[in-house]
Structures are given as structure tokens and as C-alpha cells.
Motif scaffolding. Structure first.
Motif, PDB file in Angstrom:
ATOM      1  N   TRP A 141       0.840  -1.200   0.000  1.00  0.00           N
ATOM      2  CA  TRP A 141       0.000   0.000   0.000  1.00  0.00           C
ATOM      3  C   TRP A 141       0.878   1.254   0.000  1.00  0.00           C
ATOM      4  O   TRP A 141       0.618   2.213  -0.742  1.00  0.00           O
ATOM      5  CB  TRP A 141      -0.908  -0.020   1.225  1.00  0.00           C
ATOM      6  CG  TRP A 141      -1.953   1.060   1.258  1.00  0.00           C
ATOM      7  CD1 TRP A 141      -1.728   2.398   1.420  1.00  0.00           C
ATOM      8  CD2 TRP A 141      -3.372   0.903   1.124  1.00  0.00           C
ATOM      9  NE1 TRP A 141      -2.924   3.084   1.404  1.00  0.00           N
ATOM     10  CE2 TRP A 141      -3.942   2.198   1.228  1.00  0.00           C
ATOM     11  CE3 TRP A 141      -4.211  -0.197   0.958  1.00  0.00           C
ATOM     12  CZ2 TRP A 141      -5.327   2.403   1.158  1.00  0.00           C
ATOM     13  CZ3 TRP A 141      -5.582   0.011   0.883  1.00  0.00           C
ATOM     14  CH2 TRP A 141      -6.128   1.299   0.979  1.00  0.00           C
ATOM     15  N   ILE A 142       1.923   1.249   0.817  1.00  0.00           N
ATOM     16  CA  ILE A 142       2.829   2.398   0.902  1.00  0.00           C
ATOM     17  C   ILE A 142       3.544   2.631  -0.426  1.00  0.00           C
ATOM     18  O   ILE A 142       3.639   3.768  -0.915  1.00  0.00           O
ATOM     19  CB  ILE A 142       3.852   2.192   2.035  1.00  0.00           C
ATOM     20  CG1 ILE A 142       3.144   2.211   3.403  1.00  0.00           C
ATOM     21  CG2 ILE A 142       4.945   3.260   2.002  1.00  0.00           C
ATOM     22  CD1 ILE A 142       4.018   1.771   4.556  1.00  0.00           C
ATOM     23  N   ILE A 143       4.054   1.553  -1.021  1.00  0.00           N
ATOM     24  CA  ILE A 143       4.775   1.664  -2.289  1.00  0.00           C
ATOM     25  C   ILE A 143       3.874   2.207  -3.399  1.00  0.00           C
ATOM     26  O   ILE A 143       4.323   2.984  -4.253  1.00  0.00           O
ATOM     27  CB  ILE A 143       5.371   0.304  -2.707  1.00  0.00           C
ATOM     28  CG1 ILE A 143       6.452  -0.135  -1.717  1.00  0.00           C
ATOM     29  CG2 ILE A 143       5.947   0.365  -4.113  1.00  0.00           C
ATOM     30  CD1 ILE A 143       7.631   0.816  -1.602  1.00  0.00           C
ATOM     31  N   SER A 144       2.597   1.840  -3.373  1.00  0.00           N
ATOM     32  CA  SER A 144       1.685   2.372  -4.398  1.00  0.00           C
ATOM     33  C   SER A 144       1.608   3.891  -4.300  1.00  0.00           C
ATOM     34  O   SER A 144       1.568   4.588  -5.320  1.00  0.00           O
ATOM     35  CB  SER A 144       0.291   1.748  -4.247  1.00  0.00           C
ATOM     36  OG  SER A 144      -0.369   2.210  -3.079  1.00  0.00           O
ATOM     37  N   ALA A 249       2.390  16.215  -3.333  1.00  0.00           N
ATOM     38  CA  ALA A 249       2.465  14.755  -3.280  1.00  0.00           C
ATOM     39  C   ALA A 249       1.567  14.181  -2.180  1.00  0.00           C
ATOM     40  O   ALA A 249       2.022  13.461  -1.298  1.00  0.00           O
ATOM     41  CB  ALA A 249       3.914  14.310  -3.054  1.00  0.00           C
ATOM     42  N   PRO A 250       0.275  14.469  -2.217  1.00  0.00           N
ATOM     43  CA  PRO A 250      -0.614  14.066  -1.127  1.00  0.00           C
ATOM     44  C   PRO A 250      -0.733  12.552  -0.946  1.00  0.00           C
ATOM     45  O   PRO A 250      -0.893  12.071   0.170  1.00  0.00           O
ATOM     46  CB  PRO A 250      -1.964  14.669  -1.524  1.00  0.00           C
ATOM     47  CG  PRO A 250      -1.893  14.831  -3.001  1.00  0.00           C
ATOM     48  CD  PRO A 250      -0.463  15.185  -3.288  1.00  0.00           C
ATOM     49  N   THR A 251      -0.633  11.802  -2.045  1.00  0.00           N
ATOM     50  CA  THR A 251      -0.846  10.357  -1.945  1.00  0.00           C
ATOM     51  C   THR A 251       0.262   9.680  -1.159  1.00  0.00           C
ATOM     52  O   THR A 251       0.000   8.844  -0.289  1.00  0.00           O
ATOM     53  CB  THR A 251      -0.955   9.729  -3.346  1.00  0.00           C
ATOM     54  OG1 THR A 251      -1.916  10.471  -4.110  1.00  0.00           O
ATOM     55  CG2 THR A 251      -1.393   8.285  -3.265  1.00  0.00           C
ATOM     56  N   VAL A 252       1.504  10.037  -1.442  1.00  0.00           N
ATOM     57  CA  VAL A 252       2.610   9.416  -0.708  1.00  0.00           C
ATOM     58  C   VAL A 252       2.610   9.887   0.743  1.00  0.00           C
ATOM     59  O   VAL A 252       2.993   9.150   1.652  1.00  0.00           O
ATOM     60  CB  VAL A 252       3.961   9.701  -1.398  1.00  0.00           C
ATOM     61  CG1 VAL A 252       4.386  11.156  -1.224  1.00  0.00           C
ATOM     62  CG2 VAL A 252       5.039   8.769  -0.845  1.00  0.00           C
ATOM     63  N   LYS A 253       2.162  11.107   0.989  1.00  0.00           N
ATOM     64  CA  LYS A 253       2.119  11.602   2.365  1.00  0.00           C
ATOM     65  C   LYS A 253       1.010  10.923   3.167  1.00  0.00           C
ATOM     66  O   LYS A 253       1.124  10.749   4.383  1.00  0.00           O
ATOM     67  CB  LYS A 253       1.971  13.120   2.374  1.00  0.00           C
ATOM     68  CG  LYS A 253       3.271  13.796   1.935  1.00  0.00           C
ATOM     69  CD  LYS A 253       3.144  15.276   1.711  1.00  0.00           C
ATOM     70  CE  LYS A 253       4.478  15.844   1.227  1.00  0.00           C
ATOM     71  NZ  LYS A 253       4.386  17.264   0.848  1.00  0.00           N
TER      72      LYS A 253
END
Length: 408
Positions: A141-144, A249-253
Motif C-alpha cells: 500500500w505504501i509503495i503504491s 504529493a498528497p498520496t505518498v504523504k
């Protein structure tokens, strides 16, 4: 466990949650930017998760547990899912998109139980071995999020303006096709209930309904449904909110929340031993209120730290309530109805509770939509903050403290 089997199960978990995180986190932002969906339409899309959770027991109970090997069903579901993902990638309006996302979630939600079944079948001591396999799901999930925000920057403002978020569906379609094919190489997991008679009551976990006669379990059951209403606000609105207020970069955060989830999972035994079940659950519910207040009054500039803290509270919000609740449910159910009791809670929360929650979140989002297309996020986040606080107070008053055994 053989090294090859460990690798297979770990890769399976990684891909299973890479697939989910690879599109579901950014779904709200994609719908608003690419398909100009309203809050109500966005709620419809997110509620497909709940319909999937409601229908999933029938697929598992009537098919996987009786007729076919779990790894084969997993493969077929993900191969069909890859096709549906590609159709979602190709959609140009919400009307054409919705049937595909509904079909996809009806097929995907059962796979969450299937990957667990396949894993458990290969383990001598699941209580010790499973967490080492399941953690690869969190990593996936994190890598995505890293791929979306850092590698391709699909959620950057200029990329979103060009509609680049649609490529998340293409990425997931490829991953789903790979997992579908890979599933046929997994260890054989024959149906556990082959030849056994099974009823709708068994499938829905209704034989555990008698637990509701216990006042404490009833209050926990009711609180679980109600707390899923503010939970739905996070899943549906967090990514669009962070993108709209200008957080890069909201998704990775948002993946900080998954890191937090893994860390706070380790603290549950300490809280159980030190403070007991009731206080642990209250802490989880209070964290929801604090998180949404931080979102309501934080911003992407000098108060950005409030947004980071709000994201990081995901570990307490999720683990202290839902994981603790699973432990409590297990302790209250006898050996014969343990699975049924967990199924009943899952049906109530991810099914009924979040179905209501997504609808409410959609209505509130439309209510506070500004003329220029932005949202009054302060008022939007105040609603789930206040709701979570009320649920916490009700639980604190009516749930009598009791000792819950927890085996580390």
C-alpha cells in the motif's frame, strides 16, 4: 515454512494491497478532476466497497469454501478485475465509470479473505507467522503511494489538470493481471467446507447474533457501526482535501498513515495491559475527533504540521478501535462462533456502517461546495469530528469496563 512458500505469500500480500492502495486512495480526487463528479456521485463510487463487503461472504461461503481451490478463485477474480480496471481507465464520465467500479469491488472484496485463507493454510502457527506475511500488504500500500506521488507524480497539480490520475487504473490493471496469473502458482488451498451443508445464516454470521444480548457487546457493536460514519469521511475526502489545499504529493504523504498503523499495532498489547479494553477503544475514538479538528483548522502553509499529525493519527484511529475490536469480539465468542462473530462485525462495519458513512460524507461535501468549485473544508471536517466525539461519549457512559484477555 519453506522459503519459496514464504516468498509466494509475501508477494501475494504485497500485490493484493498495492492494487487496493494504487487507486482507492486517489479515487475521490480522480472523480472530481477527471469526471467532474459531485459529492453524491463520489459517495456512490466509494460505497461500492460496502456493497462488496456485503456480497463477499456469499462468494466465499457459497463458492470458495465448498467447490474450488482458493488460489484458483483468487486468480480468476483478479484477472476479471484487471479487465474492469482497464475499463475504468477508459471511462470518460461517471455514468460509464460506475458500473465498472461496482463490479470491480464486488469481485475484489472477497479476495481479502482469500489471501488470508491461502496464507493460514500454509502456517503451523498463524498467530506468530501471519503478521510477518501480512506486513508486506502494508508495504505494498505504501509503495503504491510512492509510485503515484514520487515516481510518476500523477497527483501533482499540473498532472491532475491534464487528467493523469487515470493512469493509476492502468497501473493497477497491470498489477491485477500479474497477480491473477501468479495466483495459479500459489500453494494449493482446497475448499475447507467441501460436502458440508451451509446456510445463509452461516454465511452472514447470524449465528453470532446472540452475542448482542450482552449489553457490553451490543454497545460495542453499535459503536462500531456509528464510528464507521466518520471513518468514511477520511477514505472519501482526505486525498481530495490535501490536493485542494495545496499539499504537494498528497498520496505518498497519506502513506504515513499506513506506517503509523504498523507501528501502533505493536503498542496494542501495552495499552491492553496498562489501560484495559475500554480505555483503548476510547483513545481510538478520541483520535478520530482530534484528527478531524486538525484537518479542519490546519493548512498547507504554516500550519501544515497539523495535517501531518492528522494523517499520522491513522494508526491510533484504526488499530485502537478496529484491531482491538476484533480481539474483543474473539474473546466474547465461543470456539464454535468465532468466525461467525468476526463476519458479523465486518458486515456491520465495512458493510452497513460505511455504506451510511459514504452517503453522509457525499451529502456534506455537496452542502459545503463553493461556487468556484472549492470546498469549505473547515465545516466539512467539523461534522465527523463532532460525530466521533458523540459516539465516544455514548460508549464511555454505557460500556461497563471489563477485563479482556489478550494473547501476545
Amino acid at each position: 515454512m519453506k522459503k519459496l512458500v514464504r516468498f509466494q505469500l509475501s508477494l501475494m500480500m504485497f500485490l493484493e494491497f498495492f492494487i487496493w492502495g494504487g487507486w482507492f486512495v486517489t479515487l475521490g480526487t480522480f472523480l472530481a478532476d477527471n469526471l467532474q463528479a459531485t459529492g453524491a456521485e463520489t459517495a456512490l463510487a466509494f460505497s461500492t466497497q460496502s456493497w462488496g463487503a456485503i456480497i463477499a461472504p456469499f462468494i466465499i461461503g457459497l463458492i470458495a469454501d465448498r467447490f474450488f481451490n482458493a488460489e484458483r478463485i483468487l486468480g480468476v477474480l483478479h484477472l476479471i478485475g484487471a479487465i474492469l480496471m482497464y475499463m475504468m481507465y477508459s471511462s470518460v464520465d461517471f455514468g460509464s465509470f460506475y458500473p465498472y467500479v461496482l463490479g470491480y469491488m464486488v469481485l475484489y472484496m472477497p479476495t481479502l479473505a482469500l489471501v488470508n485463507s491461502i496464507s493460514f493454510a500454509q502456517m503451523k502457527d498463524p498467530s506468530k507467522e501471519f503478521s510477518n506475511i501480512r506486513v508486506f500488504g502494508t508495504i505494498g500500500w505504501i509503495i503504491s503511494g510512492v509510485v503515484i506521488s514520487t515516481v510518476f507524480a500523477w497527483d501533482a497539480p499540473e498532472a491532475r489538470a491534464e487528467g493523469m490520475l487515470k493512469y493509476t487504473f492502468l497501473m493497477v490493471a497491470i498489477a491485477s493481471a500479474f497477480l491473477g496469473l501468479f495466483s495459479f502458482t500459489l500453494p494449493k488451498t482446497p475448499p475447507s467446507g467441501k460436502g458440508e451443508k451451509i446456510t445463509i445464516k452461516d454465511i452472514l454470521g447470524l449465528e453470532a447474533i446472540g452475542l448482542l444480548k450482552n449489553r457490553n457487546f451490543f454497545m460495542f457493536f453499535l459503536s462500531s457501526i456509528l464510528i464507521c460514519i466518520p471513518l468514511a469521511f477520511y477514505y472519501q475526502n482526505a486525498n481530495p482535501f490535501l490536493a485542494e489545499v495545496g499539499m504537494g504529493a498528497p498520496t505518498v504523504k497519506m502513506a504515513i498513515g499506513q506506517v503509523s498503523e504498523a507501528l501502533f499495532l505493536l503498542l496494542i498489547p501495552f495499552f491492553f495491559k496498562r489501560y484495559g479494553f475500554k480505555i483503548t477503544l476510547i483513545a481510538g475514538m478520541l483520535a478520530w475527533t482530534i484528527r478531524y479538528l486538525l484537518f479542519a483548522y490546519g493548512n498547507a502553509d504554516e500550519l501544515v504540521f497539523m495535517l501531518y499529525i492528522g494523517i499520522a493519527l491513522h494508526g491510533i484511529c484504526y488499530d485502537f478501535f478496529f484491531v482491538s475490536g476484533q480481539i474483543y469480539t474473539d474473546s466474547k465468542a465461543g470456539p464454535k462462533i468465532k468466525s461467525a462473530a468476526q463476519g458479523l462485525i465486518t458486515l456491520a462495519t465495512y458493510g452497513v456502517g460505511m455504506l451510511i458513512g459514504f452517503w453522509v460524507a457525499g451529502q456534506i461535501s455537496d452542502m459545503y461546495l463553493n461556487a468556484d468549485g472549492t470546498h469549505d473544508w473547515t465545516n466539512i471536517w467539523i461534522v465527523p469530528a463532532g460525530f466521533a466525539f458523540v459516539v465516544m461519549i455514548i460508549f464511555a457512559i454505557f460500556f461497563r469496563n471489563e477485563k479482556v484477555e489478550y494473547s501476545e
